[in-house]
Design an enzyme around this catalytic site. Sequence first.
Site, PDB file in Angstrom:
ATOM      1  N   GLU A 170      28.726   2.079   7.039  1.00 51.13           N
ATOM      2  CA  GLU A 170      29.051   0.744   6.510  1.00 51.13           C
ATOM      3  C   GLU A 170      30.436   0.689   5.874  1.00 51.13           C
ATOM      4  O   GLU A 170      30.931  -0.398   5.570  1.00 51.13           O
ATOM      5  CB  GLU A 170      27.976   0.301   5.510  1.00 51.13           C
ATOM      6  CG  GLU A 170      28.065   0.908   4.118  1.00 51.13           C
ATOM      7  CD  GLU A 170      27.534   2.323   4.004  1.00 51.13           C
ATOM      8  OE1 GLU A 170      27.474   2.830   2.879  1.00 51.13           O
ATOM      9  OE2 GLU A 170      27.189   2.932   5.044  1.00 51.13           O
ATOM     10  N   HIS A 209      29.316   7.376   5.636  1.00 50.11           N
ATOM     11  CA  HIS A 209      28.906   5.986   5.403  1.00 50.11           C
ATOM     12  C   HIS A 209      29.361   5.112   6.574  1.00 50.11           C
ATOM     13  O   HIS A 209      30.523   4.698   6.608  1.00 50.11           O
ATOM     14  CB  HIS A 209      29.532   5.453   4.109  1.00 50.11           C
ATOM     15  CG  HIS A 209      28.952   6.017   2.872  1.00 50.11           C
ATOM     16  ND1 HIS A 209      27.887   5.444   2.215  1.00 50.11           N
ATOM     17  CD2 HIS A 209      29.281   7.118   2.159  1.00 50.11           C
ATOM     18  CE1 HIS A 209      27.586   6.155   1.141  1.00 50.11           C
ATOM     19  NE2 HIS A 209      28.420   7.187   1.090  1.00 50.11           N
ATOM     20  N   CYS A 260      23.987   8.967   3.893  1.00 51.23           N
ATOM     21  CA  CYS A 260      24.513   9.778   2.786  1.00 51.23           C
ATOM     22  C   CYS A 260      23.369  10.496   2.065  1.00 51.23           C
ATOM     23  O   CYS A 260      22.733  11.373   2.631  1.00 51.23           O
ATOM     24  CB  CYS A 260      25.364   8.913   1.851  1.00 51.23           C
ATOM     25  SG  CYS A 260      26.384   9.888   0.713  1.00 51.23           S
TER      26      CYS A 260
END
Length: 202
Positions: free
Chosen positions: A185, A183, A79
């Site tokens: 994650e 992202h 990001c």
Amino acid sequence: MIAIIDYGAGNILSVQKALDYIGCANTVTSDAAIISSADGAVLPGVGSFGDAMDHLTSSGLVGTVREFAASGKPFLGICLGLQVLFDSSEESPEAQGLSLLPGQVRRFPSDMGLKIPHIGWNSVEYDPDCPIFKGLPENPYVYFVHSYYLEASDEDVVSATAQYGIQFHAAVWRENVFATQFHPEKSGSVGLKILGNFVGLV
């Protein structure tokens, strides 16, 4: 061991939890010596471009990040951690980025009737030769949260693109340096696969 670089502007906990989930040894650190000795590094980031560069500078980590990226060891920006790898951003015109890769960060046009920031799931088209995308389905969906997008000067480093009113550069890859605007994650099984591929390189 992967170092998650903590410079006061990172989305640290979710990145650490994802690496823990896939069984990857990691440490959250702002210690330059620990970062430099790690086998791989992740530079997360949320917030503004200028604040991130201020935090990196005040933490004394600008040189550390540049040196790690030049070391040949796997490096992943996420990001805002992608954006600061480039030269500058319209978000903070006075701030100089790390300039590891050539390009600028632009604000999404406000005249397209789209909500800004761009938040949510979006498909990406990726370079199948990029190691961190190995084994992904075609046009996978990943999770974005951003008001600014990358415009890389060298399209050869672009490893994924996405559409949100305009086509934008969603990921980059040059040698050992990888970075995603989205992202991983927070991107479910696709994101865990991307992180697992990165860990495999480490």
